[in-house]
Scaffold this motif. Sequence first.
Motif, PDB file in Angstrom:
ATOM      1  N   LEU A 199     -12.303   7.964   0.881  1.00 10.63           N
ATOM      2  CA  LEU A 199     -12.734   7.192  -0.114  1.00 10.63           C
ATOM      3  C   LEU A 199     -12.079   7.016  -1.410  1.00 10.63           C
ATOM      4  CD1 LEU A 199     -14.950   5.244  -0.714  1.00 10.63           C
ATOM      5  CD2 LEU A 199     -16.415   7.184  -1.477  1.00 10.63           C
ATOM      6  N   GLU A 200     -11.888   8.390  -1.782  1.00  9.94           N
ATOM      7  CA  GLU A 200     -10.955   8.558  -3.019  1.00  9.94           C
ATOM      8  C   GLU A 200      -9.550   7.672  -2.890  1.00  9.94           C
ATOM      9  OE1 GLU A 200     -11.624   9.562  -5.603  1.00  9.94           O
ATOM     10  OE2 GLU A 200     -13.736  10.779  -5.398  1.00  9.94           O
ATOM     11  N   ASN A 201      -8.876   7.975  -1.495  1.00 10.03           N
ATOM     12  CA  ASN A 201      -7.589   7.147  -1.397  1.00 10.03           C
ATOM     13  C   ASN A 201      -7.823   5.782  -1.278  1.00 10.03           C
ATOM     14  OD1 ASN A 201      -5.511   8.987  -1.077  1.00 10.03           O
ATOM     15  ND2 ASN A 201      -6.644   9.717   0.698  1.00 10.03           N
TER      16      ASN A 201
ATOM     17  N   LEU B 202       0.862  -1.141   0.184  1.00 12.46           N
ATOM     18  CA  LEU B 202      -0.079  -0.031   0.301  1.00 12.46           C
ATOM     19  C   LEU B 202       0.880   0.963  -0.059  1.00 12.46           C
ATOM     20  CD1 LEU B 202      -2.409  -1.045   2.802  1.00 12.46           C
ATOM     21  CD2 LEU B 202      -2.922  -1.206   0.403  1.00 12.46           C
ATOM     22  N   ASP B 203       0.087   2.299  -0.086  1.00 10.52           N
ATOM     23  CA  ASP B 203       0.829   3.514  -0.076  1.00 10.52           C
ATOM     24  C   ASP B 203       0.856   4.170   1.388  1.00 10.52           C
ATOM     25  OD1 ASP B 203       1.537   6.331   0.124  1.00 10.52           O
ATOM     26  OD2 ASP B 203       1.041   6.823  -2.044  1.00 10.52           O
ATOM     27  N   PRO B 204       1.860   4.275   2.195  1.00 15.06           N
ATOM     28  CA  PRO B 204       1.755   4.519   3.805  1.00 15.06           C
ATOM     29  C   PRO B 204       1.066   5.777   4.066  1.00 15.06           C
ATOM     30  CG  PRO B 204       3.767   3.499   3.198  1.00 15.06           C
ATOM     31  CD  PRO B 204       2.925   3.928   2.013  1.00 15.06           C
ATOM     32  N   ARG B 205       1.324   6.948   3.095  1.00 12.89           N
ATOM     33  CA  ARG B 205       0.883   8.010   3.518  1.00 12.89           C
ATOM     34  C   ARG B 205      -0.707   8.250   3.277  1.00 12.89           C
ATOM     35  NH1 ARG B 205      -0.758  12.790   1.158  1.00 12.89           N
ATOM     36  NH2 ARG B 205      -0.444  11.685  -0.820  1.00 12.89           N
ATOM     37  N   ARG B 206      -1.202   7.777   1.980  1.00 10.76           N
ATOM     38  CA  ARG B 206      -2.587   7.772   1.780  1.00 10.76           C
ATOM     39  C   ARG B 206      -3.178   6.764   2.971  1.00 10.76           C
ATOM     40  NH1 ARG B 206      -3.636  10.396  -2.690  1.00 10.76           N
ATOM     41  NH2 ARG B 206      -1.908  10.887  -3.917  1.00 10.76           N
ATOM     42  N   LEU B 207      -2.455   5.549   3.377  1.00  8.14           N
ATOM     43  CA  LEU B 207      -3.265   4.523   4.352  1.00  8.14           C
ATOM     44  C   LEU B 207      -3.370   5.418   5.681  1.00  8.14           C
ATOM     45  CD1 LEU B 207      -4.555   2.024   5.291  1.00  8.14           C
ATOM     46  CD2 LEU B 207      -2.325   1.449   5.738  1.00  8.14           C
ATOM     47  N   ASP B 208      -2.246   6.414   6.042  1.00 10.07           N
ATOM     48  CA  ASP B 208      -2.482   7.014   7.180  1.00 10.07           C
ATOM     49  C   ASP B 208      -3.575   8.148   7.170  1.00 10.07           C
ATOM     50  OD1 ASP B 208      -0.938   8.010   9.823  1.00 10.07           O
ATOM     51  OD2 ASP B 208      -1.234   9.942   8.416  1.00 10.07           O
ATOM     52  N   VAL B 209      -3.851   8.916   5.990  1.00 10.45           N
ATOM     53  CA  VAL B 209      -4.908  10.036   5.717  1.00 10.45           C
ATOM     54  C   VAL B 209      -6.398   9.077   5.909  1.00 10.45           C
ATOM     55  CG1 VAL B 209      -6.017  11.170   4.052  1.00 10.45           C
ATOM     56  CG2 VAL B 209      -3.539  11.174   4.063  1.00 10.45           C
ATOM     57  N   ILE B 210      -6.345   7.892   5.405  1.00 12.39           N
ATOM     58  CA  ILE B 210      -7.677   7.162   5.472  1.00 12.39           C
ATOM     59  C   ILE B 210      -7.749   6.822   6.968  1.00 12.39           C
ATOM     60  CG2 ILE B 210      -8.890   4.943   5.081  1.00 12.39           C
ATOM     61  CD1 ILE B 210      -7.255   4.882   2.266  1.00 12.39           C
TER      62      ILE B 210
ATOM     63  N   GLY C 128     -15.814  18.847   5.775  1.00 12.29           N
ATOM     64  CA  GLY C 128     -16.801  18.312   4.949  1.00 12.29           C
ATOM     65  C   GLY C 128     -16.216  17.462   3.879  1.00 12.29           C
ATOM     66  N   LEU C 129     -14.826  17.464   3.935  1.00 15.21           N
ATOM     67  CA  LEU C 129     -14.025  16.756   2.859  1.00 15.21           C
ATOM     68  C   LEU C 129     -13.350  15.375   3.469  1.00 15.21           C
ATOM     69  CD1 LEU C 129     -12.434  19.556   1.003  1.00 15.21           C
ATOM     70  CD2 LEU C 129     -14.418  18.203   0.176  1.00 15.21           C
ATOM     71  N   GLY C 130     -13.418  15.226   4.517  1.00 20.06           N
ATOM     72  CA  GLY C 130     -12.273  14.125   5.238  1.00 20.06           C
ATOM     73  C   GLY C 130     -12.813  12.928   4.497  1.00 20.06           C
ATOM     74  N   LEU C 131     -13.811  12.537   4.909  1.00 22.09           N
ATOM     75  CA  LEU C 131     -14.441  11.019   4.370  1.00 22.09           C
ATOM     76  C   LEU C 131     -14.522  10.831   2.917  1.00 22.09           C
ATOM     77  CD1 LEU C 131     -17.638  10.438   6.896  1.00 22.09           C
ATOM     78  CD2 LEU C 131     -15.251   9.528   6.998  1.00 22.09           C
TER      79      LEU C 131
ATOM     80  N   PHE D 244     -20.342  10.144   2.785  1.00 18.54           N
ATOM     81  CA  PHE D 244     -19.099  10.327   1.628  1.00 18.54           C
ATOM     82  C   PHE D 244     -18.916  11.404   0.806  1.00 18.54           C
ATOM     83  CE2 PHE D 244     -18.860   5.881   3.110  1.00 18.54           C
ATOM     84  CZ  PHE D 244     -17.538   5.846   3.635  1.00 18.54           C
ATOM     85  N   ASP D 245     -20.324  12.329   0.789  1.00 18.32           N
ATOM     86  CA  ASP D 245     -20.377  13.338  -0.274  1.00 18.32           C
ATOM     87  C   ASP D 245     -19.321  14.506   0.211  1.00 18.32           C
ATOM     88  OD1 ASP D 245     -22.295  11.667  -1.349  1.00 18.32           O
ATOM     89  OD2 ASP D 245     -23.952  12.904  -0.950  1.00 18.32           O
ATOM     90  N   ARG D 246     -19.056  15.073  -0.665  1.00 21.51           N
ATOM     91  CA  ARG D 246     -18.094  16.167  -0.348  1.00 21.51           C
ATOM     92  C   ARG D 246     -18.984  17.406   0.029  1.00 21.51           C
ATOM     93  NH1 ARG D 246     -14.276  16.494  -6.118  1.00 21.51           N
ATOM     94  NH2 ARG D 246     -13.483  14.571  -5.644  1.00 21.51           N
ATOM     95  N   PHE D 247     -18.559  17.893   1.136  1.00 25.33           N
ATOM     96  CA  PHE D 247     -18.974  19.515   1.977  1.00 25.33           C
ATOM     97  C   PHE D 247     -20.425  19.056   2.428  1.00 25.33           C
ATOM     98  CE2 PHE D 247     -16.239  21.032  -1.363  1.00 25.33           C
ATOM     99  CZ  PHE D 247     -15.472  21.911  -0.562  1.00 25.33           C
ATOM    100  N   TYR D 248     -20.754  17.655   2.671  1.00 25.53           N
ATOM    101  CA  TYR D 248     -22.044  17.218   3.194  1.00 25.53           C
ATOM    102  C   TYR D 248     -21.847  17.246   4.769  1.00 25.53           C
ATOM    103  CZ  TYR D 248     -26.423  14.903   4.175  1.00 25.53           C
ATOM    104  OH  TYR D 248     -27.509  14.407   4.817  1.00 25.53           O
ATOM    105  N   LYS D 249     -22.873  18.026   5.332  1.00 28.08           N
ATOM    106  CA  LYS D 249     -22.928  17.988   6.928  1.00 28.08           C
ATOM    107  C   LYS D 249     -24.591  17.555   7.366  1.00 28.08           C
ATOM    108  CE  LYS D 249     -19.459  21.448   7.236  1.00 28.08           C
ATOM    109  NZ  LYS D 249     -19.001  22.730   7.811  1.00 28.08           N
ATOM    110  N   ALA D 250     -24.356  16.755   8.373  1.00 29.13           N
ATOM    111  CA  ALA D 250     -25.624  16.140   8.481  1.00 29.13           C
ATOM    112  C   ALA D 250     -26.924  17.199   9.185  1.00 29.13           C
ATOM    113  CB  ALA D 250     -25.629  14.950   9.848  1.00 29.13           C
ATOM    114  N   SER D 251     -26.295  18.132  10.019  1.00 29.56           N
ATOM    115  CA  SER D 251     -27.024  19.133  10.448  1.00 29.56           C
ATOM    116  C   SER D 251     -26.972  20.552   9.654  1.00 29.56           C
ATOM    117  CB  SER D 251     -26.723  19.595  11.777  1.00 29.56           C
ATOM    118  OG  SER D 251     -27.448  20.586  12.385  1.00 29.56           O
TER     119      SER D 251
END
Length: 537
Positions: free
Chosen positions: A489-491, A404-412, A482-485, A465-472
Amino acid sequence: MTPAAGREDAAADRGNGPEDGPRGGPVRGGRLRALWRPAGLRMRLVVVFALVALLAAVSVSGIAYWLNRDAVLTRAQNAALKDFRKSLGDHSGRLPENPSCAQLRATAAAMARSTQNYQVVLVDDSPSGERCAEASDPSVFRLEMVPASLTEAVHQRRDEGPDDDAAPYHLYWQRVVRGDDPYLIGGAQVIEEGPTGYMLASLAPERDDLNSLAWSLGIATMLALVGSVLLAQAAAATVLRPVQRLSNAARALGQGELETRLPVRGSDELAELTRTFNGTAEALEQRVADLSAREAASRRFVADMSHELRTPMTAITAMTEVLEDEVDNLDPMIAPAVQLVVSETRRLNNLVENLMEVTRFDAGTARMVRDDVDIADQVTACIDARAWLDAVELDAERGIVARLDPRRLDVILANLIGNALKHGGSPVRVRIRESGGTHEAGDQVVIEVADRGPGIPQDVLPHVFDRFYKASASRPRSEGSGLGLSIALENAHLHGGDITARNDPEGGAVFTLRLPRGTRHPEDGPAAAENEERGEP
C-alpha cells in the motif's frame, strides 16, 4: 332627563370585507426547520431580534391605537349627545302641545345650529294620526336613515326607578357607516306623546385623526423594527467575533498549528470558553509532543535495529546456505533441524528487509526510479521469477504502458499475488485494464488480483493493510511478517495510487490496485535514485 344611555351595534361598526379569504394549507414544521437549519447564527439572531421587536411594537401600537380610538370616539360622541340632549330639552319646552310641521322644521334648524355641527330630525304624531317628520337639512339627514332598532329603543317606555330623577324615556345612540364615512346617530323622546328628536353627527374628523395616529404608530413600528435589526447586528458582531476567533483558532489547531492561543478578555462565558480552549490547546500540544518524541524514538529504534541486524544476518544467511547445500550429507536426525534453521533464517532476513523498507517510508526517504513499464510484461516477469506460472491466470492486453518504478511495482505484485496464493489458494486470476480517472495523466491502470478462497471476514477487512495485523490471534506465528500488504500500500501511495480489498459475491477476495499512468518527469532516471534492495513477501 336622565343621563344618556347608549348601545353600539357591532354590525354597524364593522367593515363589510369578504367573509372568506384565500384558502391555504398550514406550513409544516419540517419545512420551517429545513429553512431555519441552513441559516447562520448571525441571521438567526437578527431574525429573533426582529420578531421580538416587531411583536412588541405591534402589541404596544395596537393597544395604544385602541385606547386612543375609544377615548377619541367617546369624547366626540359624549360631547355631541350632551349638546343634543340639552338642545332638545330647551327647544321642546318652547313648542306648543301640538306643533305644526313648520314649527318642527324651524326648531330642527335652530337645534342644528349647534357648535357640535350635527343635523336634526324632529318627529311628532298629531291627534289625527298624521305624522310630521321635519329635518334641518333633508339632503343630509332624513328619518329613513335612522336604524329601526334605534327607533324601537327610543319609543320603548321604561319603568321608573326608585330615584326621583328617573325618566321613562332615555337617550340612545348608535354608530353607523354610510358610504365610507362613519356617523353617530342619537335619538330621544322628551316627554310621553311629545316630539321625538334624532341627530346625525359626522365622525369623519375623528376617523382622520385616528388614521393619522395609525400611520404614526405604523412608522414608529417600522423604526423600531429597523432599530432592532441594527441592534441585532451589533449584538451579533459582539457575540460572534469571539466565536469566529475561536473557530479560526480551532481550524488552525486542526491543521497542526499547535502553538495557537487566543487572548483572554473579560470574565464572561466567552472569556471562560477562551481559557478552556487555550488550556486544551496547551494540553494537546504537550501530548502531541510526547507522542511525537515516542514515535521518533520508536522509528530510530526500528531503523537502528534493522541496520544492526543486517550485518549478522548476512553472515548467518551465508552459513545457512552452506548448510543447505550439505544437508544431503548430514545425519538424517540433524537434517530436519538444519532445514528449520534455513527457513527461519530466510524468514528473519525477510523481516529485517521489510523493517528497513518501513523505516524508509516513515522517514520519507523512499525514492522512486521511474521508467516506462509494460504492465503485462511486468506481471509476467513477477510470476515467472517466483515460479507461479501454473498457479496464476493472467487476463491482460499487451501494450498498456505506464510511467512507474519497476522494482516497487514488482514488490506490490509479489505481495498481492503471494497473499492470494497463501490464503485463497490457486488458481489466482490477475486482470489488467485501463480506466478513466481524475489523475492529471487522464487515466489509470487497474490491476485486480482475485482468488478462489473463502474471502476475508468482515471484521478483518478494514485491517488487512495494518502493520503486523494477523487475522487469527491464536496463530501469531506464521510464515508472513504482517508487513507485506502494508508495504504494498505504501508503494502504491508513492506512485499516487491506491489499493482496496473486497469480497467477491461469488466467493474469494479481490485486491484492486489503481495506479496513474503518469508522465515523464525531468528528474526521473535510473541514475538519479538510490539502488535499494528489493523487499519480497
